[in-house]
Design a protein around this motif. Sequence first.
Motif, short mmCIF file in Angstrom:
data_model
loop_
_atom_site.label_atom_id
_atom_site.label_comp_id
_atom_site.label_asym_id
_atom_site.label_seq_id
_atom_site.Cartn_x
_atom_site.Cartn_y
_atom_site.Cartn_z
N SER A 13 0.94 -1.34 0.01
CA SER A 13 -0.08 -0.02 -0.04
C SER A 13 0.77 1.17 -0.08
O SER A 13 0.59 2.19 -0.64
CB SER A 13 -0.92 -0.19 1.32
OG SER A 13 -1.74 0.83 1.35
N LEU A 16 2.23 2.04 -3.54
CA LEU A 16 1.07 2.41 -4.47
C LEU A 16 1.01 3.93 -4.06
O LEU A 16 0.71 4.70 -4.97
CB LEU A 16 -0.30 1.67 -4.29
CG LEU A 16 0.02 0.26 -4.58
CD1 LEU A 16 -1.40 -0.66 -4.42
CD2 LEU A 16 0.21 0.22 -6.07
N SER A 17 0.82 4.45 -2.73
CA SER A 17 0.76 5.47 -2.42
C SER A 17 1.75 6.57 -3.12
O SER A 17 1.50 7.72 -3.46
CB SER A 17 0.42 5.68 -0.90
OG SER A 17 -0.75 5.04 -0.44
N THR A 19 3.78 6.11 -5.32
CA THR A 19 3.81 6.12 -7.09
C THR A 19 2.70 7.17 -7.29
O THR A 19 2.85 8.04 -8.17
CB THR A 19 3.58 4.61 -7.53
OG1 THR A 19 4.76 3.82 -7.16
CG2 THR A 19 3.68 4.89 -8.92
N ALA A 20 1.42 7.05 -6.87
CA ALA A 20 0.61 7.85 -7.27
C ALA A 20 0.81 9.34 -7.01
O ALA A 20 0.69 10.04 -7.80
CB ALA A 20 -0.98 7.50 -6.31
N GLY A 67 -2.52 1.42 -15.71
CA GLY A 67 -1.50 2.25 -15.77
C GLY A 67 -1.27 3.14 -16.91
O GLY A 67 -0.34 3.54 -17.47
N ASP A 88 -5.64 3.95 -13.65
CA ASP A 88 -4.32 4.63 -13.22
C ASP A 88 -4.51 5.07 -11.64
O ASP A 88 -5.49 5.43 -11.24
CB ASP A 88 -3.88 6.02 -14.20
CG ASP A 88 -2.40 5.99 -13.91
OD1 ASP A 88 -1.70 5.69 -14.90
OD2 ASP A 88 -2.11 6.56 -13.02
N LEU A 89 -3.37 4.95 -11.04
CA LEU A 89 -3.32 5.29 -9.63
C LEU A 89 -3.56 6.76 -9.56
O LEU A 89 -4.04 7.31 -8.16
CB LEU A 89 -1.94 4.86 -9.02
CG LEU A 89 -1.72 3.39 -8.58
CD1 LEU A 89 -0.15 3.33 -8.30
CD2 LEU A 89 -2.61 3.06 -7.38
N SER A 110 -6.25 0.49 -8.86
CA SER A 110 -4.80 0.02 -8.76
C SER A 110 -4.79 -1.30 -9.42
O SER A 110 -5.84 -2.12 -9.41
CB SER A 110 -4.32 -0.36 -7.29
OG SER A 110 -3.42 -1.20 -7.29
N THR A 133 6.81 -1.30 -9.70
CA THR A 133 6.51 -2.42 -8.81
C THR A 133 7.60 -3.17 -8.27
O THR A 133 8.51 -3.73 -9.23
CB THR A 133 5.58 -3.41 -9.47
OG1 THR A 133 4.61 -2.85 -10.31
CG2 THR A 133 5.16 -4.69 -8.51
N TYR A 141 0.78 -9.36 -8.92
CA TYR A 141 0.31 -8.57 -9.94
C TYR A 141 -0.16 -9.47 -11.38
O TYR A 141 -1.33 -9.20 -11.69
CB TYR A 141 1.06 -7.32 -10.55
CG TYR A 141 1.31 -6.14 -9.65
CD1 TYR A 141 1.66 -6.17 -8.37
CD2 TYR A 141 0.88 -5.12 -10.03
CE1 TYR A 141 1.81 -5.00 -7.37
CE2 TYR A 141 0.87 -3.78 -9.30
CZ TYR A 141 1.29 -3.86 -7.84
OH TYR A 141 1.41 -2.71 -6.92
#
Length: 221
Positions: A13, A16-17, A19-20, A67, A88-89, A110, A133, A141
């Motif tokens: 998590s 992901l955060s 990257t966003a 993405g 996309d994130l 995601s 990733t 994934y």
Amino acid sequence: MSAPTAPSASSASACLSATAEAYDAVAVRYADLVKDGLAHLPLDRSFVTAFADLVRAAGPTLVADLGCGPGYLTAALRKEGLDAFGVDLSPALIAIARRTYPGVRFEVGSMAALKTADGALGGLVSWYSLIHTPPEQLPSYLAEFRRVLAPGGYALLGFFESEGAPVTPFDHKVTTAYRWPLDTLAALAAEAGFTETARMLRCPGDGERFRRGHLILRAAE
């Protein structure tokens, strides 16, 4: 190949955060940088077209561009006759995609946990979006990709290739990314239930730093 250590939910998590947030911060500049999409990349463009041909021949044409960023590839897939939508994130990139391509479906989400039913897709694309990733998270994934693809559906992966080295992190302009050996990524996909249909490895062009790897994979029937 030894099995990767499963990532914790909190570490996944956090990645992901991060990257966003990184893409949100540069969304306008990034969208401007990639706005020409595949226009000057004939080999890459031919591989995307081959993927689209395979999906159409197989039957279901619902395709997720995972993405998707500012949406240029989603739009290109639709021109190829596919019912493509983008995920996309980055909320900022999704906002740009919606403005640029009105009437095309784009959603924040995601690719690690898609809001898509099992076997609902005829195809999916991860075009330089798996690159951020962490390697230990990649099998999960790929398992998610296999879950949402119909048996016999196709996946298209684009990534930076490691040129004989193992998986290698590098200083991507937005956030840390990884270069993958083509054979290693293909082997992980096989473990997730895919068979390889085609691969392309090309040398870097003008302004590019690394070789580019591409895989077309088919979900086991």
